[in-house]
Design a protein around this motif. Sequence first.
Motif, PDB file in Angstrom:
ATOM      1  N   VAL A 237       0.859  -1.179   0.000  1.00 43.62           N
ATOM      2  CA  VAL A 237       0.000   0.000   0.000  1.00 43.62           C
ATOM      3  C   VAL A 237       0.896   1.230   0.000  1.00 43.62           C
ATOM      4  N   THR A 238       0.505   2.247  -0.761  1.00 46.44           N
ATOM      5  CA  THR A 238       1.284   3.486  -0.785  1.00 46.44           C
ATOM      6  C   THR A 238       0.460   4.681  -0.318  1.00 46.44           C
ATOM      7  N   ASP A 239      -0.656   4.416   0.349  1.00 47.06           N
ATOM      8  CA  ASP A 239      -1.558   5.460   0.798  1.00 47.06           C
ATOM      9  C   ASP A 239      -1.905   5.219   2.271  1.00 47.06           C
ATOM     10  N   MET A 240      -1.810   6.252   3.103  1.00 45.25           N
ATOM     11  CA  MET A 240      -2.041   6.098   4.542  1.00 45.25           C
ATOM     12  C   MET A 240      -3.502   5.758   4.862  1.00 45.25           C
ATOM     13  N   ASP A 241      -4.456   6.331   4.158  1.00 45.92           N
ATOM     14  CA  ASP A 241      -5.866   6.017   4.404  1.00 45.92           C
ATOM     15  C   ASP A 241      -6.164   4.548   4.102  1.00 45.92           C
ATOM     16  N   THR A 242      -5.620   4.052   3.014  1.00 43.20           N
ATOM     17  CA  THR A 242      -5.818   2.653   2.643  1.00 43.20           C
ATOM     18  C   THR A 242      -5.173   1.743   3.670  1.00 43.20           C
ATOM     19  N   LYS A 243      -4.010   2.112   4.156  1.00 42.76           N
ATOM     20  CA  LYS A 243      -3.322   1.335   5.184  1.00 42.76           C
ATOM     21  C   LYS A 243      -4.189   1.206   6.428  1.00 42.76           C
ATOM     22  N   GLU A 244      -4.775   2.309   6.858  1.00 39.63           N
ATOM     23  CA  GLU A 244      -5.621   2.295   8.047  1.00 39.63           C
ATOM     24  C   GLU A 244      -6.882   1.457   7.844  1.00 39.63           C
ATOM     25  N   LYS A 245      -7.469   1.511   6.649  1.00 33.14           N
ATOM     26  CA  LYS A 245      -8.658   0.709   6.354  1.00 33.14           C
ATOM     27  C   LYS A 245      -8.330  -0.787   6.401  1.00 33.14           C
ATOM     28  N   ILE A 246      -7.197  -1.160   5.836  1.00 30.46           N
ATOM     29  CA  ILE A 246      -6.793  -2.574   5.843  1.00 30.46           C
ATOM     30  C   ILE A 246      -6.522  -3.034   7.264  1.00 30.46           C
ATOM     31  N   GLU A 247      -5.857  -2.208   8.054  1.00 31.67           N
ATOM     32  CA  GLU A 247      -5.600  -2.565   9.450  1.00 31.67           C
ATOM     33  C   GLU A 247      -6.900  -2.801  10.213  1.00 31.67           C
TER      34      GLU A 247
END
Length: 105
Positions: free
Chosen positions: A28-38
Amino acid sequence: MKFTYEVLGMETAYQKVKVHNELEWCQVTDMDTKEKIEKVLLKNRISYYVKWEKPKLFSNDKFGTCIFCVNQLQKEGADEAIEAILPICKGKVKFVNRKMDKIYY
């Protein structure tokens, strides 16, 4: 009186546990996407860890790359869990599914 227990030919429960079976699951290269996956992984009780790759020297990217690593035995559960947010994160998640080549502990 002292009791001595001698176990011959018996297998312990820990002998069947696989170690070092982590997969680099997705990037992932996007912080929002990272948080959603977490959030999705935590909600579905899937253990993971995050590995960071720093951005290249002359890159405009300030975030770098976040790599989610999961246990091979939980990969199918992780795939099912992330299906709900894939339409929202279209194009921001790259599935790698490669075996880890380094051992960190």
